[in-house]
Design an enzyme around this catalytic site. Structure first.
Site, short mmCIF file in Angstrom:
data_model
loop_
_atom_site.label_atom_id
_atom_site.label_comp_id
_atom_site.label_asym_id
_atom_site.label_seq_id
_atom_site.Cartn_x
_atom_site.Cartn_y
_atom_site.Cartn_z
N LYS A 154 34.93 8.08 124.22
CA LYS A 154 34.55 6.98 125.11
C LYS A 154 35.55 5.84 124.95
O LYS A 154 36.42 5.86 124.07
CB LYS A 154 33.14 6.46 124.79
CG LYS A 154 32.04 7.51 124.75
CD LYS A 154 31.73 8.09 126.11
CE LYS A 154 30.67 9.19 126.00
NZ LYS A 154 30.44 9.86 127.30
N SER A 164 32.63 12.68 131.62
CA SER A 164 32.19 11.30 131.39
C SER A 164 33.35 10.30 131.36
O SER A 164 33.12 9.10 131.47
CB SER A 164 31.40 11.20 130.09
OG SER A 164 32.23 11.45 128.97
#
Length: 459
Positions: free
Chosen positions: A261, A206
């Site tokens: 993230k 990701s």
């Protein structure tokens, strides 16, 4: 406790040069045999375990534990190793060992006499005799010009005899001492892990292209505040995450998995994602420059079909980093194209709901303001750099500060595809990216130059 007077041979004298050479050789022997060899063996063992599938990755505590076990094992059989006789015969080494042994038995003796549950097991006359022997050994250690093995033998022998006679129940084997020291080292490592720096393994793609599947990173847990070990309580907070920071945080819910993230929105911001994947903060488009098209696997699983990705360099909060999103050309990469939102993906369905573009509705279910979804106080809005393949705030909302573990620092190990990628070791996660190559157009080069010098007041 091992008596160092039982090892070694004759007292070697010699010139100053010979003594210096011997001292250097002794230290080099310990550095290589008890330091370098166990460290290299620990790394090699962990790499083999990863390569053959017994471990998913390498964590610092695994390396430290392996090193401690191997180092203590080597030290325990040192008298059987090559060149040990030269080390044991060194007068300076024997002198240090005798003094260390004397200090150790003094420490144990005084602890026993100070604690009532030990003292009551010794008759008062014997306790007084032990105290007198301990005082005599202390004097021998402090006398100027004393402290040599010969001058310590008398007081040390007397204290050891009394210790064995009256306090023998306190003696433990060398292996128990080693186990206690190893356990203490592991406990300290876990405390440091929970309070200062923690290692994480990247479990998914990701954050591509910034972080690859199999990268191992260090996370600074003191970046935003001081957290109590083994809890989410942060009694001291002195900084908040900034736009562009790459953070590690825990997932909400029962699993409590760790996610990594990039922060794109801070409290008070409004975040919007356009149909072409462009990010906008508070109505301002986040500047980015095209960096070509790359061909890479669509999914994290081995054997995943390949697809084309548009690469960009984005600038946010003073940070310059690379992002990618699946190429929009219908049927790119061959195979059957299918549509998800406004993006066409080649090949079979990816099997995960994470691709989303644009951000039509806020995760909370309310229709967004034209400027985007609001980030509440005490929260951050996070997204993965692999924009079309990231489970992030676009699906479950902003992340509370209390769930943030820290800020990512650098890659300390990488074993993507179960092979060591030495070229990735040491890369700083917040280092600015450099893009070059013949495929860059003149417009892209000008855009990248402008990105390095953003105008005042930009995001």
């Amino acid at each position: 406790m091992e008596d160092p007077r039982k090892v070694g041979g004759r007292d070697a004298g010699g010139s100053l040069g010979r003594r210096l050479l011997r001292a250097v050789a002794v230290r080099l022997w310990f550095f290589v045999v008890v330091g370098v060899i166990p460290a290299a063996a620990s790394v090699a063992l962990n790499v083999l375990l990863v390569r053959f599938g017994f471990l998913e990755g390498i964590a610092p505590w695994q390396l430290l534990l392996g090193f401690a076990l191997l180092a203590y094992g080597v030290y325990g059989v040192r008298d059987r190793l090559p060149l040990w006789s030269l080390v044991a015969d060194d007068p300076a080494y024997r002198r240090r060992q005798v003094r260390r042994h004397a200090a150790q038995i003094l420490r144990v003796t005084r602890r026993a006499l100070r604690r009532p549950w030990y003292r009551r097991r010794v008759a008062p006359p014997a306790a007084n005799e032990i105290e007198a022997a301990a005082d005599a050994l202390i004097v021998a250690l402090k006398v100027r010009g004393g402290g040599e093995p010969e001058s310590l033998h008398g007081p040390l022998d007397r204290l050891e005899r009394l210790f064995d006679q009256h306090l023998g129940f306190m003696k433990v084997s060398v292996y128990v001492e080693y186990a206690g020291q190893i356990g203490l080292a592991v406990l300290v490592a876990f405390m440091l892990r929970e309070s200062l720096v923690e290692a994480f393994k990247i479990p998914s793609g990701s954050m591509l292209p910034t972080l690859e599947l199999g990268d191992h990173i260090f996370v600074n847990k003191l970046q935003y505040g001081i957290r109590m070990p083994f809890t989410d309580w942060t009694p001291v907070e002195y900084a908040e995450p900034r736009r562009g920071d790459v953070i590690v945080f825990t997932e909400a819910g029962k699993n409590g998995d760790d996610f990594i993230k990039r922060v794109v929105g801070i409290p008070g911001d409004r975040v919007r994602v356009e149909e072409d994947g462009t990010l906008a903060i508070n109505g301002r488009t986040v500047p980015r420059c095209p960096a070509g098209v790359v061909r890479a696997p669509l999914r994290d699983e081995p054997g995943s079909p390949l697809g084309d990705f548009d690469a960009f360099v984005e600038s946010l909060g003073g940070a310059r980093y690379a992002i990618r999103q699946i190429h929009d050309a219908r049927g790119a990469g061959g195979g059957t194209a299918y549509r998800h939102g406004t993006v066409v993906y080649p090949g079979p369905a990816m099997g995960r709901p994470f691709p989303m573009r644009p951000l039509h509705r806020c995760p909370e279910g309310r229709d967004p303001d034209p400027r985007g979804c609001a980030v509440p106080a005490g929260h951050v809005f996070v997204m993965g750099d692999n924009r079309d393949n990231s489970n992030d705030s676009r699906f479950w909302g902003a992340v509370p500060f209390e769930r943030i573990k820290g800020k990512a620092m650098f890659i300390w190990w990488s074993n993507a595809d179960k092979s060591v990628e030495t070229e990735r070791i040491g890369i700083g996660i917040h280092d600015g990216v450099e893009v070059f190559g013949p495929e860059l157009t003149d417009a892209a080069r000008r855009c990248l130059r402008d990105l390095e010098n953003p105008p005042p007041g930009s995001q």
